[in-house]
Design a protein around this motif. Structure first.
Motif, short mmCIF file in Angstrom:
data_model
loop_
_atom_site.label_atom_id
_atom_site.label_comp_id
_atom_site.label_asym_id
_atom_site.label_seq_id
_atom_site.Cartn_x
_atom_site.Cartn_y
_atom_site.Cartn_z
N THR A 96 0.94 -1.32 -0.03
CA THR A 96 0.00 0.13 -0.02
C THR A 96 0.75 1.28 0.13
O THR A 96 0.45 2.20 -0.61
N GLY A 97 2.14 1.23 0.65
CA GLY A 97 2.83 2.39 0.58
C GLY A 97 3.41 2.55 -0.75
O GLY A 97 3.40 3.73 -1.11
N PHE A 98 3.82 1.40 -1.54
CA PHE A 98 4.35 1.70 -2.98
C PHE A 98 3.22 2.25 -3.84
O PHE A 98 3.33 3.15 -4.61
N TYR A 99 1.90 1.87 -3.61
CA TYR A 99 0.78 2.21 -4.54
C TYR A 99 0.47 3.64 -4.03
O TYR A 99 -0.25 4.38 -4.63
N GLY A 100 0.81 3.99 -2.90
CA GLY A 100 0.48 5.22 -2.38
C GLY A 100 1.43 6.46 -3.02
O GLY A 100 1.19 7.56 -2.73
N GLN A 101 2.48 5.90 -3.75
CA GLN A 101 3.34 7.08 -4.21
C GLN A 101 2.64 8.02 -5.27
O GLN A 101 1.71 7.53 -6.05
N VAL A 159 2.98 8.67 -8.18
CA VAL A 159 3.36 8.60 -9.62
C VAL A 159 2.40 7.49 -10.26
O VAL A 159 1.59 6.89 -9.66
N PRO A 160 2.31 7.51 -11.62
CA PRO A 160 1.57 6.72 -12.39
C PRO A 160 1.81 5.22 -12.17
O PRO A 160 2.88 4.86 -12.27
N TYR A 161 0.83 4.41 -11.89
CA TYR A 161 1.16 3.07 -11.81
C TYR A 161 0.25 2.26 -12.51
O TYR A 161 -1.17 2.74 -13.02
N PRO A 162 0.38 0.91 -13.01
CA PRO A 162 -0.68 0.22 -13.61
C PRO A 162 -1.87 -0.04 -12.77
O PRO A 162 -1.90 -0.25 -11.49
N GLY A 163 -2.97 0.44 -13.41
CA GLY A 163 -4.46 0.40 -12.54
C GLY A 163 -4.60 1.71 -11.85
O GLY A 163 -5.54 1.55 -10.96
N ALA A 164 -3.98 2.64 -12.00
CA ALA A 164 -3.99 3.66 -11.06
C ALA A 164 -5.38 4.50 -11.53
O ALA A 164 -5.82 4.67 -12.69
N GLU A 165 -6.24 5.04 -10.36
CA GLU A 165 -7.52 5.32 -10.61
C GLU A 165 -8.39 4.37 -11.35
O GLU A 165 -9.31 5.20 -11.67
N GLN A 166 -8.20 3.22 -11.12
CA GLN A 166 -9.11 2.37 -11.63
C GLN A 166 -9.28 1.21 -10.74
O GLN A 166 -8.61 1.00 -9.82
N PRO A 167 -10.63 0.66 -10.99
CA PRO A 167 -10.96 -0.65 -9.89
C PRO A 167 -9.90 -1.63 -10.00
O PRO A 167 -9.65 -2.40 -8.95
N TRP A 186 -8.12 -3.92 -6.67
CA TRP A 186 -8.24 -5.08 -6.61
C TRP A 186 -6.82 -6.04 -6.69
O TRP A 186 -6.69 -7.04 -6.23
N THR A 187 -5.88 -5.50 -7.42
CA THR A 187 -4.70 -6.08 -7.74
C THR A 187 -3.94 -5.86 -6.50
O THR A 187 -3.41 -6.94 -5.94
N SER A 188 -3.85 -4.90 -5.94
CA SER A 188 -3.16 -4.74 -4.61
C SER A 188 -3.87 -5.40 -3.44
O SER A 188 -3.24 -6.26 -2.65
N THR A 189 -5.22 -5.51 -3.38
CA THR A 189 -5.65 -6.43 -2.55
C THR A 189 -5.43 -7.78 -2.72
O THR A 189 -5.10 -8.48 -1.60
#
Length: 323
Positions: free
Chosen positions: A281-286, A288-296, A300-303
């Motif tokens: 969650t810390g990584f996805y909270g940066q 920067v754009p990441y795969p699936g950013a601002e998308q469902p 679900w991928t991180s979960t």
């Protein structure tokens, strides 16, 4: 109650007579006299000491409590200091009572500090072995010491049962508790006090068996040897129980250390499991754009990654017995 006895030629002639009449019988070579004093005053002891010619140091030892079990030899008499031990019915702890003994040629004087030693039971033991009364003071002294040592034997048996109870509770789920530690400490304390009054009895019995004291004749020697054997058994038994108590204490401490290690392993394992979702969650909270950013799909991928990696860690830790 006046506790006195008069034996003449091995036969009980009188009992319960006043202590003042004892002096009338001491001059009779065929008579053997016993009388008991419970918590006497210094004045009472002074009268008895003058009547029997007791040494001043022996009388002084009677007036000072907690003497070491011993046998002192004086010109006209012997002085013994021994201890009766019993269990206090209210507290379950040991209660120790001192009994001092003066032995002259034809008289036995017992001086008790309290009622802890049941002198009536000693008298019953004398009556049960009346056939040996012809051996005089040696017979009376044997009955008293035999009663004292048998009491020690009963106590060491009770201590053995208590030690076994501690051993059984040691390996239960709640064995390493404060209650177990307290009982172990109390038992060890009782055992130390008990050992202090038992071990010197070997020296006392061994000294009595010496031929030059002329207290134990040839016919009574086997009976004193039997008491001496019981003393040795109690001494060896109490030493082995003391070692067992030490082992129980060490095992209890080892169990506490083992439990602490187990707790630390579990805490560390859960910390590792929690660190995985924290990292993801810390990584996805940066920012920067990441795969699936601002998308469902990104959520679900991180979960799925959190659940999957955490489950894998749990399985690995359980396999290694860390959880």
């Amino acid at each position: 109650m006046v506790r006195t006895r008069l034996y003449r030629n091995g036969v009980l002639r009188a009992h319960g007579f006043p202590i003042a009449d004892v002096s009338d019988h001491l001059s009779d070579t065929a008579a053997t006299v016993w009388f008991d004093l419970c918590s006497p005053t210094p004045a009472d002891l002074a009268v008895i000491a003058e009547e029997l010619g007791l040494h001043a140091l022996a009388v002084e030892d009677v007036l000072h409590d907690r003497q070491r079990p011993k046998l002192d030899v004086y010109d006209s008499h012997l002085f013994l200091s021994v201890y009766g031990v019993r269990l206090n019915p209210e507290t379950g702890r040991l209660a120790i009572s001192e009994i001092d003994i003066f032995v002259t040629r034809n008289a036995l004087v017992t001086v008790r500090s309290d009622d802890g030693v049941d002198i009536d039971q000693v008298a019953k033991r004398w009556d049960a072995n009346a056939g040996l009364a012809g051996h005089g003071v040696g017979f009376l002294l044997h009955g008293l010491l035999d009663y004292i040592v048998d009491g020690h034997f009963e106590i060491v048996q009770d201590l053995d049962e208590r030690v076994e109870g501690l051993e059984d509770s040691l390996f239960t789920d709640d064995g390493a508790t404060r209650s177990l530690q307290r009982h172990t400490f109390e038992l060890r304390k009782d055992m130390v006090a008990f050992r202090r009054v038992v071990l010197p009895m070997r020296e006392v019995l061994n000294a009595l068996l010496r031929r030059d004291l002329h207290v134990v004749d040839a016919a009574m020697t086997p009976y004193y040897q039997d008491v001496y054997d019981h003393v040795l058994r109690v001494s060896e038994w109490i030493d082995s129980l003391r070692d067992l108590i030490g082992n129980i204490r060490e095992t209890s401490l080892s169990q506490q250390g083992f439990q602490l290690n187990t707790i630390m392993k579990r805490v560390t394992s859960w910390a590792a499991i929690i660190a995985v979702p924290t990292a993801i969650t810390g990584f996805y909270g940066q920012n920067v754009p990441y795969p699936g950013a601002e998308q469902p799909i990104g959520f679900w991928t991180s979960t799925a990654m959190i659940v999957g990696v955490s489950a894998a860690l749990i399985a690995v830790f359980r396999k290694r017995d860390w959880l």
